[in-house]
Write a protein that holds these residues in place. Structure first.
Motif, PDB file in Angstrom:
ATOM      1  N   UNK A 135      55.134  25.972  60.631  1.00  0.00           N
ATOM      2  CA  UNK A 135      53.612  24.877  60.345  1.00  0.00           C
ATOM      3  C   UNK A 135      53.717  25.379  61.738  1.00  0.00           C
ATOM      4  N   UNK A 136      52.659  23.859  62.406  1.00  0.00           N
ATOM      5  CA  UNK A 136      51.878  24.221  63.822  1.00  0.00           C
ATOM      6  C   UNK A 136      53.276  24.670  64.775  1.00  0.00           C
ATOM      7  N   UNK A 143      54.678  23.381  70.591  1.00  0.00           N
ATOM      8  CA  UNK A 143      53.010  23.177  69.949  1.00  0.00           C
ATOM      9  C   UNK A 143      51.878  23.917  70.961  1.00  0.00           C
ATOM     10  N   UNK A 144      51.298  24.322  69.343  1.00  0.00           N
ATOM     11  CA  UNK A 144      50.005  25.130  71.252  1.00  0.00           C
ATOM     12  C   UNK A 144      50.205  25.114  72.061  1.00  0.00           C
ATOM     13  N   UNK A 145      51.394  26.768  71.980  1.00  0.00           N
ATOM     14  CA  UNK A 145      51.734  27.532  73.169  1.00  0.00           C
ATOM     15  C   UNK A 145      52.409  26.153  74.274  1.00  0.00           C
ATOM     16  N   UNK A 178      54.112  10.197  74.567  1.00  0.00           N
ATOM     17  CA  UNK A 178      53.585  10.829  74.010  1.00  0.00           C
ATOM     18  C   UNK A 178      53.409  10.665  72.388  1.00  0.00           C
ATOM     19  N   UNK A 179      53.185   9.817  71.603  1.00  0.00           N
ATOM     20  CA  UNK A 179      53.322  10.027  70.270  1.00  0.00           C
ATOM     21  C   UNK A 179      52.735  11.274  69.432  1.00  0.00           C
ATOM     22  N   UNK A 180      52.706  11.827  69.035  1.00  0.00           N
ATOM     23  CA  UNK A 180      52.040  13.266  68.306  1.00  0.00           C
ATOM     24  C   UNK A 180      51.832  13.399  67.021  1.00  0.00           C
ATOM     25  N   UNK A 181      51.407  13.190  66.028  1.00  0.00           N
ATOM     26  CA  UNK A 181      51.457  13.371  64.257  1.00  0.00           C
ATOM     27  C   UNK A 181      50.998  14.460  64.175  1.00  0.00           C
ATOM     28  N   UNK A 182      51.469  14.608  62.956  1.00  0.00           N
ATOM     29  CA  UNK A 182      51.190  16.076  62.328  1.00  0.00           C
ATOM     30  C   UNK A 182      51.322  15.563  60.655  1.00  0.00           C
ATOM     31  N   UNK A 183      50.721  16.187  60.108  1.00  0.00           N
ATOM     32  CA  UNK A 183      50.372  15.735  58.791  1.00  0.00           C
ATOM     33  C   UNK A 183      51.786  16.696  57.494  1.00  0.00           C
ATOM     34  N   UNK A 216      59.537  20.430  56.739  1.00  0.00           N
ATOM     35  CA  UNK A 216      59.690  19.857  57.421  1.00  0.00           C
ATOM     36  C   UNK A 216      60.354  18.379  57.454  1.00  0.00           C
ATOM     37  N   UNK A 217      60.808  18.705  55.779  1.00  0.00           N
ATOM     38  CA  UNK A 217      62.282  18.455  55.605  1.00  0.00           C
ATOM     39  C   UNK A 217      63.396  18.354  57.099  1.00  0.00           C
ATOM     40  N   UNK A 218      63.572  19.821  56.799  1.00  0.00           N
ATOM     41  CA  UNK A 218      65.000  20.713  57.829  1.00  0.00           C
ATOM     42  C   UNK A 218      64.308  20.587  58.403  1.00  0.00           C
TER      43      UNK A 218
END
Length: 243
Positions: free
Chosen positions: A172-173, A183-185, A218-223, A230-232
């Motif tokens: 995904x992202x 993440x975002x390059x 820093x914590x980064x959160x992803x849906x 995601x489990x992988x």
């Protein structure tokens, strides 16, 4: 010697969806009675219909009644229709998942998407996509655990092979590479990543689950539902950070 996996799950009536369906039918009947009463079709007592229409919510009933029926029957009661169309049993074994004529082999699964807020698991395989509504089946926790174990172990093996070969893997992202996570390059090297975990969130009554990655302090959160496999990714990063 470890016993082979084989579990059969029976479908369970979603009572909450049934209640929504009955409520939708009742509202639809009242709406039809209000619309047909001027034509002389007495679905309900004429006096009662007139009292309702002349009340403070009569106009709202006419204006919002039909859209509300569509919303209730098409969304809130949707699981009831899924239950009616579902096979009576679903079997999970070491080779795959079987439900009547439907057969999905674990080795053919390419993506797994967890939709924890809806208790859905999407399995995208070479023949299409299966939406597994866990709560429609007996022992849903065991079903969920078995599917995750079989799918994640196979996909994790592929990810390890791709990363070792120097190929980036997209989640995904997020993009995984041998150097770290992108993440975002922006690259988070392995030394920058401190931890990874799943965290349940509730925002204005809506429950969801997020993948939390702590990188560079820093914590980064992803849906979780937007992170493909995601489990992988969680299994890979947990093993990488632990090692």
């Amino acid at each position: 010697m470890e016993a082979a996996l084989k579990h059969t799950h029976h479908k369970i009536l979603p009572t909450r969806a049934l209640y929504w369906f009955l409520a939708g039918l009742a509202l639809l009947y009242v709406e039809a009675a209000a619309l047909l009463d001027p034509l002389g079709v007495p679905l309900l007592p004429h006096r009662w219909v007139q009292d309702v229409l002349q009340s403070g919510f009569g106009f709202s009933l006419l204006l919002a009644g039909i859209p509300s029926c569509i919303w209730i029957l098409g969304w809130r009661a949707n699981d009831l229709f899924a239950w009616l169309m579902a096979p009576h049993t679903l079997t999970v074994d070491d080779e795959g998942l079987r439900a009547d004529a439907t057969r999905i082999r674990w080795r053919d699964v390419r993506e797994i998407v967890e939709q924890s807020s809806d208790d859905h698991v999407l399995l995208r395989h070479t023949g299409g996509t299966l939406k597994l509504r866990l709560y429609l089946w007996s022992d849903p926790d065991a079903l969920h655990e078995a599917v995750l174990e079989q799918v994640v172990s196979r996909l994790l093996e592929r990810v390890n092979h791709q990363v070792s070969a120097g190929k980036p893997v997209r989640f995904g992202p997020l993009v995984l590479s041998d150097a770290g996570l992108i993440h975002r390059k922006k690259l988070w090297r392995w030394d920058d990543i401190e931890s990874i975990r799943l965290q349940d969130e509730v925002d204005q009554g809506h429950a969801s689950r997020e993948l939390v990655i702590v990188a560079q302090g820093r914590p980064r959160k992803f849906d979780e539902a937007k992170v493909i496999n995601a489990p992988v990714l969680l299994a890979y990063l947990s093993g990488r950070l632990a090692g």
